[in-house]
Scaffold this active site. Structure first.
Site, PDB file in Angstrom:
ATOM      1  N   THR A  68      22.788   2.009  42.980  1.00 32.42           N
ATOM      2  CA  THR A  68      21.748   1.764  41.980  1.00 32.42           C
ATOM      3  C   THR A  68      22.439   1.412  40.661  1.00 32.42           C
ATOM      4  OG1 THR A  68      21.641   4.040  41.163  1.00 32.42           O
ATOM      5  CG2 THR A  68      20.312   3.506  43.110  1.00 32.42           C
ATOM      6  N   LYS A 121      23.417  18.548  36.658  1.00 32.22           N
ATOM      7  CA  LYS A 121      22.997  18.496  38.070  1.00 32.22           C
ATOM      8  C   LYS A 121      22.976  19.891  38.692  1.00 32.22           C
ATOM      9  CE  LYS A 121      21.445  15.322  38.019  1.00 32.22           C
ATOM     10  NZ  LYS A 121      20.214  14.711  38.594  1.00 32.22           N
ATOM     11  N   TYR A 153      27.596  16.026  32.965  1.00 32.99           N
ATOM     12  CA  TYR A 153      26.772  15.551  34.083  1.00 32.99           C
ATOM     13  C   TYR A 153      26.738  16.586  35.197  1.00 32.99           C
ATOM     14  CZ  TYR A 153      25.205  12.741  38.038  1.00 32.99           C
ATOM     15  OH  TYR A 153      24.528  12.279  39.139  1.00 32.99           O
TER      16      TYR A 153
END
Length: 309
Positions: free
Chosen positions: A212, A179, A175
């Site tokens: 989220t 990014k 990840y």
């Protein structure tokens, strides 16, 4: 006064494509852009979630101008089809928000054999941006906004010999690397716009700690471990709302004073008002951008170079 969506100018006549537009930051971004008068193309994978997102925006703004384009960033054939649909309807595109993303997934591959997180978070957006480039260049002042994360600070360099981490995979390491790829993509794209002498701009944003489904999905999928559970609890306790988290990318997308190559983020890193933040110039930055360009073009088979004005 802190920047908010109330500072967005009238966007009537502008067309925006938002990836991952059916939930979280993408939904909030689409809702705000539509409320400011833009025609918003919701590019997303799950039809039921997308229908619900359209209904939510239309309920808030009955006159909203909306369009749906199915998009699976993990399948380059679907990305190409989505881009053809957008280009057929919109020869001029004012804004592309590369928002969609996944976090800390177990080791998996995309339809094209890419490591999942690099494939969805970066390579899918690389392909989409390349396909849509003619329409972005046709706009008087097109913008591309790519969403990164503070996780990039923990990233290792992209290895051209093993871009898909077949020799050693870690969900969080993957990840962070994806990014970082988003950051290098946004900066490298701006370099190419400047070299070509075009008014199109590439900007970056990161949302900070925002509530989220991103954290919850990472936990559900089983790749995030105790770190994911910790961040899910922390976000529930002290994270920003999706609207607050979307403000950095909304500001990058719409602030008339924003310029290519800039990064917008929460003032205090994880929380706070949307402000311009410095891009930390790590040693070897240009080399890493160049490596990303070579690997991305090689793996996707899609070059991304901007023709001179």
């Amino acid at each position: 006064m802190p920047w908010t969506e109330a500072d967005i100018p009238d966007l009537t006549g502008r067309t925006a494509v938002v990836t991952g537009a059916n939930g979280g930051l993408g939904l909030q971004t689409s809702l705000v852009l539509a409320g400011a008068g833009a025609h918003v193309v919701l590019a997303a994978r799950d039809p039921r979630k997308t229908d619900a997102a359209v209904a939510r925006i239309a309920e808030r703004y009955p006159a909203a101008s909306l369009e749906v384009v199915p998009l699976d960033l993990g399948d380059l054939s679907v990305v190409a089809t989505a881009a053809r649909q957008v280009l057929a309807a919109h020869p001029r595109l004012d804004l592309l928000v590369n928002n969609a993303g996944i976090m800390a997934m177990p080791q998996r591959s995309t339809a094209d054999g890419f490591e999942l997180q690099l494939g969805v978070n970066h390579l899918g957006h690389w392909a989409l941006t390349a396909h849509l480039l003619p329409a972005l260049l046709a706009a008087p002042s097109g913008r591309v906004v790519t969403v990164t994360s503070t996780a990039r600070h923990r990233a290792r360099r992209l290895d051209p010999a093993d871009p898909h981490l077949r020799s050693g995979y870690g969900a969080w390491a993957s990840y962070a690397r994806a990014k970082m790829a988003n950051l290098h993509f946004g900066l490298g794209l701006q370099q190419r716009f400047e070299r070509a002498g075009v008014p199109t701009a590439s900007l970056l944003a990161h949302p900070g700690l925002t509530g989220t489904d991103l954290q919850a999905r990472a936990v559900r999928e089983g790749g995030a471990g105790w770190v994911g559970a910790f961040f899910e609890a922390l976000t529930a306790r002290s994270g920003m709302t999706p609207l607050e988290g979307a403000r950095p990318q909304l500001r990058a997308a719409t602030d008339p004073r924003a310029r290519g190559g800039e990064l917008y983020a929460p003032r205090f890193g994880s929380t706070g008002a949307a402000v311009r933040r410095p891009v930390l110039r790590r040693w070897g930055l240009q080399e890493q951008i160049d490596v990303l360009w070579e690997v991305s073009a090689r793996e996707t088979g899609i070059p991304l170079e901007v023709p001179p004005a």
